[in-house]
Design a protein around this motif. Structure first.
Motif, mmCIF file in Angstrom:
data_model
loop_
_atom_site.group_PDB
_atom_site.id
_atom_site.type_symbol
_atom_site.label_atom_id
_atom_site.label_comp_id
_atom_site.label_asym_id
_atom_site.label_seq_id
_atom_site.Cartn_x
_atom_site.Cartn_y
_atom_site.Cartn_z
ATOM 1 N N LYS A 1 0.803 -1.222 0.000
ATOM 2 C CA LYS A 1 0.000 0.000 0.000
ATOM 3 C C LYS A 1 0.832 1.266 0.000
ATOM 4 N N ALA A 2 2.124 1.141 0.159
ATOM 5 C CA ALA A 2 2.992 2.316 0.174
ATOM 6 C C ALA A 2 4.386 1.906 -0.288
ATOM 7 N N LEU A 3 5.096 2.872 -0.848
ATOM 8 C CA LEU A 3 6.468 2.648 -1.290
ATOM 9 C C LEU A 3 7.372 3.649 -0.591
ATOM 10 N N LYS A 4 8.579 3.229 -0.300
ATOM 11 C CA LYS A 4 9.576 4.139 0.260
ATOM 12 C C LYS A 4 10.406 4.716 -0.875
ATOM 13 N N TRP A 5 10.737 6.003 -0.757
ATOM 14 C CA TRP A 5 11.535 6.672 -1.778
ATOM 15 C C TRP A 5 12.853 5.945 -1.996
ATOM 16 N N SER A 6 13.493 5.480 -0.934
ATOM 17 C CA SER A 6 14.782 4.802 -1.085
ATOM 18 C C SER A 6 14.644 3.530 -1.925
ATOM 19 N N TRP A 7 13.505 2.828 -1.815
ATOM 20 C CA TRP A 7 13.284 1.636 -2.640
ATOM 21 C C TRP A 7 13.128 2.045 -4.109
ATOM 22 N N VAL A 8 12.319 3.092 -4.360
ATOM 23 C CA VAL A 8 12.098 3.549 -5.729
ATOM 24 C C VAL A 8 13.416 3.985 -6.363
ATOM 25 N N LEU A 9 14.213 4.765 -5.643
ATOM 26 C CA LEU A 9 15.511 5.220 -6.151
ATOM 27 C C LEU A 9 16.406 4.035 -6.501
ATOM 28 N N THR A 10 16.481 3.075 -5.610
ATOM 29 C CA THR A 10 17.328 1.902 -5.845
ATOM 30 C C THR A 10 16.808 1.100 -7.026
ATOM 31 N N PHE A 11 15.507 0.892 -7.097
ATOM 32 C CA PHE A 11 14.897 0.120 -8.183
ATOM 33 C C PHE A 11 15.188 0.765 -9.530
ATOM 34 N N ILE A 12 14.955 2.065 -9.651
ATOM 35 C CA ILE A 12 15.165 2.765 -10.917
ATOM 36 C C ILE A 12 16.649 2.759 -11.294
ATOM 37 N N THR A 13 17.522 2.965 -10.316
ATOM 38 C CA THR A 13 18.960 2.967 -10.590
ATOM 39 C C THR A 13 19.428 1.578 -11.014
ATOM 40 N N ALA A 14 18.894 0.539 -10.373
ATOM 41 C CA ALA A 14 19.239 -0.836 -10.763
ATOM 42 C C ALA A 14 18.738 -1.124 -12.186
ATOM 43 N N LEU A 15 17.560 -0.619 -12.529
ATOM 44 C CA LEU A 15 17.051 -0.795 -13.892
ATOM 45 C C LEU A 15 17.957 -0.097 -14.903
ATOM 46 N N GLN A 16 18.420 1.095 -14.562
ATOM 47 C CA GLN A 16 19.334 1.808 -15.463
ATOM 48 C C GLN A 16 20.606 0.993 -15.698
ATOM 49 N N GLU A 17 21.139 0.433 -14.635
ATOM 50 C CA GLU A 17 22.360 -0.368 -14.758
ATOM 51 C C GLU A 17 22.092 -1.640 -15.556
ATOM 52 N N ALA A 18 20.957 -2.286 -15.310
ATOM 53 C CA ALA A 18 20.612 -3.504 -16.059
ATOM 54 C C ALA A 18 20.484 -3.190 -17.551
ATOM 55 N N ALA A 19 19.853 -2.067 -17.872
ATOM 56 C CA ALA A 19 19.700 -1.680 -19.277
ATOM 57 C C ALA A 19 21.058 -1.365 -19.899
ATOM 58 N N ARG A 20 21.921 -0.693 -19.158
ATOM 59 C CA ARG A 20 23.263 -0.381 -19.662
ATOM 60 C C ARG A 20 24.021 -1.666 -19.964
ATOM 61 N N ARG A 21 23.968 -2.614 -19.048
ATOM 62 C CA ARG A 21 24.672 -3.890 -19.250
ATOM 63 C C ARG A 21 24.075 -4.669 -20.417
ATOM 64 N N ARG A 22 22.778 -4.612 -20.561
ATOM 65 C CA ARG A 22 22.116 -5.314 -21.666
ATOM 66 C C ARG A 22 22.543 -4.731 -22.996
ATOM 67 N N ARG A 23 22.570 -3.396 -23.094
ATOM 68 C CA ARG A 23 23.022 -2.740 -24.335
ATOM 69 C C ARG A 23 24.458 -3.118 -24.643
ATOM 70 N N SER A 24 25.287 -3.175 -23.614
ATOM 71 C CA SER A 24 26.688 -3.526 -23.792
ATOM 72 C C SER A 24 26.824 -4.948 -24.348
ATOM 73 N N ARG A 25 26.043 -5.879 -23.803
ATOM 74 C CA ARG A 25 26.083 -7.269 -24.275
ATOM 75 C C ARG A 25 25.587 -7.363 -25.721
ATOM 76 N N LEU A 26 24.531 -6.618 -26.039
ATOM 77 C CA LEU A 26 23.961 -6.680 -27.396
ATOM 78 C C LEU A 26 24.915 -6.055 -28.412
ATOM 79 N N ALA A 27 25.662 -5.037 -28.005
ATOM 80 C CA ALA A 27 26.581 -4.359 -28.914
ATOM 81 C C ALA A 27 27.865 -5.160 -29.101
ATOM 82 N N GLY A 28 28.203 -5.967 -28.088
ATOM 83 C CA GLY A 28 29.484 -6.682 -28.131
ATOM 84 C C GLY A 28 29.381 -7.935 -28.862
#
Length: 94
Positions: free
Chosen positions: A67-94
């Motif tokens: 029923k509620a989210l903590k800002w620290s969870w949202v920040l971590t989740f979004i930052t982890a998604l950014q890193e996952a996407a960066r790594r995925r692009r790197s793998r696809l390009a390599g």
């Protein structure tokens, strides 16, 4: 009816988080938890700290069972998604 249905703004935000996850390549909850663990202790502006992303908690949040989210969870989740996407692009390009 899911618990988030009584808070339409939370339901919409959770739907957005799920869309962002899919746009980042759909990293698994385990992958996100691992990335979050690697980020713990990294300094952030404003004193906000990264937190762990336990698989069970992430599943509950993204399925609308919280029923509620903590800002620290949202920040971590979004930052982890950014890193996952960066790594995925790197793998696809390599």
């Amino acid at each position: 009816m899911t618990p988030a249905d009584d808070r339409p703004e939370l339901h919409a935000f959770v739907a957005d988080l799920n869309r962002v996850r899919r746009a980042a390549g759909g990293p698994s909850y385990h992958q996100l938890a691992s990335l979050a663990t690697q980020m713990l202790g990294q300094p952030r502006p404003g004193g906000v700290k990264f937190v762990a992303l336990p698989v069970s908690s992430t599943s509950e949040i993204l399925s609308g069972r919280r029923k509620a989210l903590k800002w620290s969870w949202v920040l971590t989740f979004i930052t982890a998604l950014q890193e996952a996407a960066r790594r995925r692009r790197s793998r696809l390009a390599g």
